[in-house]
Design a protein around this motif. Structure first.
Motif, PDB file in Angstrom:
ATOM      1  N   PRO A 321       0.836  -1.210   0.000  1.00 26.07           N
ATOM      2  CA  PRO A 321       0.000   0.000   0.000  1.00 26.07           C
ATOM      3  C   PRO A 321       0.868   1.256   0.000  1.00 26.07           C
ATOM      4  N   VAL A 322       0.482   2.240  -0.786  1.00 27.68           N
ATOM      5  CA  VAL A 322       1.262   3.480  -0.853  1.00 27.68           C
ATOM      6  C   VAL A 322       0.751   4.460   0.187  1.00 27.68           C
ATOM      7  N   TYR A 323       1.642   5.257   0.706  1.00 31.35           N
ATOM      8  CA  TYR A 323       1.245   6.317   1.634  1.00 31.35           C
ATOM      9  C   TYR A 323       0.669   7.457   0.800  1.00 31.35           C
ATOM     10  N   PRO A 324      -0.483   8.018   1.177  1.00 35.73           N
ATOM     11  CA  PRO A 324      -1.127   9.048   0.342  1.00 35.73           C
ATOM     12  C   PRO A 324      -0.188  10.215   0.055  1.00 35.73           C
ATOM     13  N   GLU A 325      -0.096  10.563  -1.220  1.00 42.37           N
ATOM     14  CA  GLU A 325       0.851  11.616  -1.607  1.00 42.37           C
ATOM     15  C   GLU A 325       0.485  12.955  -0.975  1.00 42.37           C
ATOM     16  N   GLU A 326      -0.793  13.188  -0.694  1.00 43.40           N
ATOM     17  CA  GLU A 326      -1.199  14.455  -0.093  1.00 43.40           C
ATOM     18  C   GLU A 326      -0.543  14.657   1.269  1.00 43.40           C
ATOM     19  N   PHE A 327      -0.356  13.546   2.023  1.00 40.01           N
ATOM     20  CA  PHE A 327       0.209  13.646   3.357  1.00 40.01           C
ATOM     21  C   PHE A 327       1.732  13.617   3.348  1.00 40.01           C
ATOM     22  N   GLU A 328       2.317  13.398   2.195  1.00 38.84           N
ATOM     23  CA  GLU A 328       3.770  13.437   2.109  1.00 38.84           C
ATOM     24  C   GLU A 328       4.280  14.870   1.957  1.00 38.84           C
ATOM     25  N   GLU A 329       3.353  15.798   1.710  1.00 34.95           N
ATOM     26  CA  GLU A 329       3.741  17.194   1.529  1.00 34.95           C
ATOM     27  C   GLU A 329       4.142  17.849   2.839  1.00 34.95           C
ATOM     28  N   SER A 330       3.641  17.321   3.961  1.00 38.46           N
ATOM     29  CA  SER A 330       3.885  17.973   5.241  1.00 38.46           C
ATOM     30  C   SER A 330       3.811  16.943   6.367  1.00 38.46           C
ATOM     31  N   GLU A 335      -2.532  20.481   8.896  1.00 35.79           N
ATOM     32  CA  GLU A 335      -2.306  21.540   7.908  1.00 35.79           C
ATOM     33  C   GLU A 335      -2.806  21.115   6.527  1.00 35.79           C
ATOM     34  N   VAL A 336      -2.523  19.867   6.162  1.00 38.69           N
ATOM     35  CA  VAL A 336      -2.960  19.368   4.855  1.00 38.69           C
ATOM     36  C   VAL A 336      -4.488  19.353   4.783  1.00 38.69           C
ATOM     37  N   ILE A 337      -5.150  18.827   5.831  1.00 37.61           N
ATOM     38  CA  ILE A 337      -6.610  18.694   5.808  1.00 37.61           C
ATOM     39  C   ILE A 337      -7.282  20.062   5.883  1.00 37.61           C
ATOM     40  N   ARG A 338      -6.627  21.048   6.496  1.00 37.62           N
ATOM     41  CA  ARG A 338      -7.177  22.418   6.487  1.00 37.62           C
ATOM     42  C   ARG A 338      -7.266  22.956   5.070  1.00 37.62           C
ATOM     43  N   ARG A 444      -9.711  20.834  17.725  1.00 38.89           N
ATOM     44  CA  ARG A 444      -8.365  21.420  17.905  1.00 38.89           C
ATOM     45  C   ARG A 444      -8.471  22.929  18.085  1.00 38.89           C
ATOM     46  N   ARG A 445      -7.691  23.458  19.017  1.00 42.37           N
ATOM     47  CA  ARG A 445      -7.625  24.906  19.260  1.00 42.37           C
ATOM     48  C   ARG A 445      -6.660  25.521  18.252  1.00 42.37           C
ATOM     49  N   GLU A 446      -7.149  26.498  17.489  1.00 45.98           N
ATOM     50  CA  GLU A 446      -6.311  27.170  16.486  1.00 45.98           C
ATOM     51  C   GLU A 446      -6.547  28.668  16.571  1.00 45.98           C
ATOM     52  N   GLU A 447      -5.535  29.412  17.020  1.00 43.66           N
ATOM     53  CA  GLU A 447      -5.614  30.855  17.217  1.00 43.66           C
ATOM     54  C   GLU A 447      -6.791  31.173  18.149  1.00 43.66           C
ATOM     55  N   ASP A 448      -7.798  31.895  17.671  1.00 45.28           N
ATOM     56  CA  ASP A 448      -8.893  32.305  18.555  1.00 45.28           C
ATOM     57  C   ASP A 448     -10.149  31.463  18.355  1.00 45.28           C
ATOM     58  N   THR A 449      -9.994  30.305  17.736  1.00 44.94           N
ATOM     59  CA  THR A 449     -11.188  29.511  17.443  1.00 44.94           C
ATOM     60  C   THR A 449     -10.895  28.033  17.640  1.00 44.94           C
ATOM     61  N   LEU A 450     -11.946  27.243  17.534  1.00 43.53           N
ATOM     62  CA  LEU A 450     -11.810  25.789  17.540  1.00 43.53           C
ATOM     63  C   LEU A 450     -12.155  25.270  16.155  1.00 43.53           C
ATOM     64  N   ARG A 451     -11.377  24.308  15.672  1.00 46.15           N
ATOM     65  CA  ARG A 451     -11.640  23.714  14.358  1.00 46.15           C
ATOM     66  C   ARG A 451     -11.874  22.225  14.541  1.00 46.15           C
ATOM     67  N   ARG A 452     -12.840  21.710  13.786  1.00 48.76           N
ATOM     68  CA  ARG A 452     -13.147  20.278  13.831  1.00 48.76           C
ATOM     69  C   ARG A 452     -12.535  19.587  12.614  1.00 48.76           C
ATOM     70  N   TYR A 453     -11.850  18.478  12.889  1.00 47.42           N
ATOM     71  CA  TYR A 453     -11.321  17.619  11.829  1.00 47.42           C
ATOM     72  C   TYR A 453     -12.081  16.293  11.910  1.00 47.42           C
ATOM     73  N   VAL A 454     -12.533  15.832  10.769  1.00 45.94           N
ATOM     74  CA  VAL A 454     -13.411  14.656  10.746  1.00 45.94           C
ATOM     75  C   VAL A 454     -12.863  13.613   9.775  1.00 45.94           C
ATOM     76  N   HIS A 455     -12.958  12.365  10.178  1.00 44.49           N
ATOM     77  CA  HIS A 455     -12.750  11.247   9.258  1.00 44.49           C
ATOM     78  C   HIS A 455     -14.021  10.424   9.256  1.00 44.49           C
ATOM     79  N   VAL A 456     -14.561  10.172   8.084  1.00 44.89           N
ATOM     80  CA  VAL A 456     -15.688   9.246   7.948  1.00 44.89           C
ATOM     81  C   VAL A 456     -15.258   8.155   6.970  1.00 44.89           C
TER      82      VAL A 456
END
Length: 687
Positions: A321-330, A335-338, A444-456
């Motif tokens: 299985p290959v590691y997703p190229e999108e996540f190899e950027e960073s 940061e990638v999912i944002r 996740r707390r980011e600067e002055d706000t909260l951000r939700r990261y989701v995997h479905v």
């Protein structure tokens, strides 16, 4: 007069057809020999579950005097007779295939031997193995007036022994005993060979025990030794509303499962009639006795591949299985999912990317909370370790563990207790509902706000099956999906009125209604003379209302293509009802497990991934979710994945209106969808 076909294919007869497709993989000359043995093992495992759950349920209905026909036109009694006939024929064909495959392996130097055919050196080695490893764990269990018939555990292998006392008349009625073949020891015992020998030889554990049976009964002569195996009703009947603690109730039911009513008795060919008579009387088995011409329970063949060194031509080529190229950027996955949504297609892309996401969330000091569902987890789960670490670091970790995941109950109980000890909030689901949705929420707390990261996802968070099943996973930080994910967790863990979903559709509240809306929208396009099309991929389709809704759409002119791996109760190609519906099934190296839906929508295409099949239990008795793929590039990738399956002309079987499946033949070069998917560019390239 020809009997008119029902509008629907019976669910259990459709399942028989599915297992035949699995068996056909074991029979196909292009399937490598060791892989054929794996498919034979899968056929056995599938039959075990079918007998212990589906056939057991039909048996319960018959005993309760239930005689009404189901929506496919079968009474429990009539269906019982057909299933016994079909399963007996399948088992006979399975063992013919086993013997043929064994002959092929023998030509490759892989052999199953009998003890009497071994050299004296090999026999001595086997005798030492028996005396030092096997004998100490064997327990002979005699049956007489002072010793009642012992408990026979479900799906365990036993030997029935008829004995005569030394010096007694052989005409006297024999004594009876049973010996359990210990499942804690390997069923395949490797026979030592010469150094640098190209042969790999095995003897079956039960054959080794049989040849040394006299050592278990001093002063007695074993007259006959015959293998048998019992399958019991394994369906849990939980009193959820009356249970003060669901975990304790399930543990009680797991213990009761050992005493479930007998459903099937498998016996060795030419079993001694007296021994069989005793077993049938004591076990109260009735008519469902199957005589086996070969070793009982071929599921042990699943281990054969790992016991044979070299001989790579007898296996499928390795998939890395290959590691997703999108996540190899960073190194920062957040940061990638944002920046953009990311799609994973297992097993072609590595499940390690998901593990890394959870591990990073556990380590990140800005992550405040992790919430996820667990349905089936692998034995050595790095995921559970990451959640444990997150809780120990003070993060709010909430895990919804489905204790009622069939045959994984004990493992899930163990994980639940481990997570609780680490400080995770563990929720055991809802009364009357299984939690089948696959979802992770990271806050996740980011600067002055909260951000939700989701995997479905469409599949379980199980790193072992992620190498064997085809599944889709979506990472997103889209705020609307994040809000819906929070709402769904709140509905499961707390008191909450049904949410007004913006992106998700969720069972049991509105998933079925949402699917009906999408199908009706295609129907309206067709009636207005516009192009209308639906493509849906799933494991099973058996809900009558859903089938009727698809029939309506077909009659309106909607072109419908269904990729249904297993059970399909819809009858395609019937004039005036379903002539616009095509149903295919793909059974190949990997288990097709992803659930995807495509709707043309007048050119404004929509694609959804889901945890749910289109079965009654999924749509009304489980917590499921369906999530839209909002990114246009990812939508096209999923359409490419669907087209791979539809264009398969090697492993594609098409459902006929009579309920049988035929091989798809099409002009052009062979196109095998799973092998084509190994070339990532085949599905990542845009249409």
């Amino acid at each position: 007069m020809t009997k008119q076909l029902s509008h629907y294919v019976n669910r259990d007869l459709s399942w028989i057809e599915f297992n035949r497709r699995v068996l056909s993989e074991a029979q196909h000359p292009d399937t490598p020999l060791l892989e054929r043995m794996k498919f034979l093992a899968i056929v056995s495992s599938n039959l075990d579950e079918f007998m212990s759950v589906r056939v057991a349920g039909i048996q319960d209905q018959i005993k309760a005097g239930y005689h009404k026909k189901d929506f496919t036109g079968y009474t429990p009694g009539g269906l019982w007779i057909r299933l016994l006939k079909h399963t007996s024929a399948m088992v006979a064909e399975q063992y013919r295939t086993y013997r043929e495959t064994l002959r092929g392996l023998e030509k490759e130097g892989i052999r199953f031997r009998r003890l009497q055919d071994l050299t004296s050196t090999q026999q001595s080695a086997m005798e030492i193995y028996f005396r030092e490893i096997v004998f100490p764990v064997l327990t002979p269990m005699a049956v007489d007036q002072s010793r009642p018939f012992p408990l026979v555990h479900t799906k365990e292998l036993y030997l029935a022994v008829l004995l005569h006392k030394e010096g007694s008349e052989m005409e006297e009625e024999p004594l009876f005993a049973i010996v359990q073949v210990p499942s804690i020891l390997p069923r395949l015992v490797q026979i030592p060979g010469k150094i640098n020998s190209k042969r790999t030889e095995f003897i079956l554990l039960e054959d080794l025990i049989e040849k040394h049976m006299d050592t278990l009964f001093n002063g007695y002569i074993p007259a006959t030794v015959d293998a048998f195996r019992l399958t019991r009703n394994a369906d849990l009947t939980l009193n959820e509303e009356g249970a003060e603690d669901l975990l304790e109730e399930i543990e009680k039911e797991l213990r009761r499962r050992r005493w479930g009513m007998p459903v099937r008795l498998e016996i060795a060919r030419d079993m001694h009639p007296y021994a069989l008579e005793i077993l049938k009387e004591e076990l109260e088995i009735g008519d469902n006795t199957i005589e086996i011409d070969g070793p009982l329970d071929l599921s042990f063949l699943m281990k054969l591949n790992g016991l044979v060194p070299g001989r790579e031509h007898l296996r499928y080529g390795k998939l890395e299985p290959v590691y997703p190229e999108e996540f190899e950027e960073s190194d920062d996955l957040f940061e990638v999912i944002r920046r953009r949504d990311v799609l994973l297609y297992h097993p072609y892309e590595s499940f390690e990317a998901f593990n890394d996401f959870v591990t990073q969330a556990a380590d990140d000091p800005d992550v405040l909370a992790i919430k996820m569902t667990l349905y089936r987890v692998s034995g050595d789960s790095s995921l559970v370790q990451a959640l444990t670490k997150a809780a120990e670091q003070g993060k709010q970790v909430t895990v919804i563990v489905e204790l009622k995941a069939r045959f994984d109950e004990e493992r899930n109980i163990a994980w639940a207790r481990q997570l609780e000890k680490a400080g995770c909030h563990v929720v055991y689901g809802l009364i009357g509902l299984k939690i089948h949705a696959k979802m992770v929420l990271v806050v996740r707390r980011e600067e002055d706000t909260l951000r939700r990261y989701v995997h479905v996802g469409t599949g379980n968070y199980n790193e072992s099956t992620a190498k064997l099943y085809t599944d889709i996973g979506l990472f997103t930080s889209h705020p609307v999906i994040g809000i819906d994910a929070s709402a769904l967790f709140n509905e499961v863990t707390g008191y909450s009125v049904p949410h007004n979903w913006k992106a998700f559709a969720a069972a049991p509240t509105n998933l079925k209604e949402r699917l009906f809306e999408l199908i009706d929208r295609e129907k309206d396009h067709a009636l207005a003379g516009r192009p209308a099309k639906i493509i849906a991929k799933m494991n099973s389709l058996s809900n009558q209302d859903m089938i009727d809704k698809l029939y309506e759409a077909s009659q309106a002119g909607v072109k419908i293509e269904l990729i249904v791996r297993g059970v399909c109760c819809l009858r395609p190609g019937v004039p005036g009802r379903s002539e616009n519906i095509r149903v295919i099934s793909i059974v190949d190296r990997f288990l097709e497990h992803s659930r995807l839906s495509y709707f043309h929508n007048g050119g404004e295409e929509e694609v959804y991934l889901s945890s749910s099949d289109w079965m009654t239990r999924n749509l009304s008795r489980r917590v499921e979710l369906m999530c839209p793929v909002l990114d246009g590039e990812l939508r096209n990738i999923l359409i490419n994945i669907l087209m791979l399956s539809l264009n398969d002309n090697v492993k594609n079987r098409e459902l006929q209106s009579n309920g049988t499946y035929t091989t798809v033949t099409r002009e052009g070069a062979p196109f095998r969808s799973q092998f084509e998917a190994m070339k990532i560019e085949n599905w990542k390239n845009l249409l």
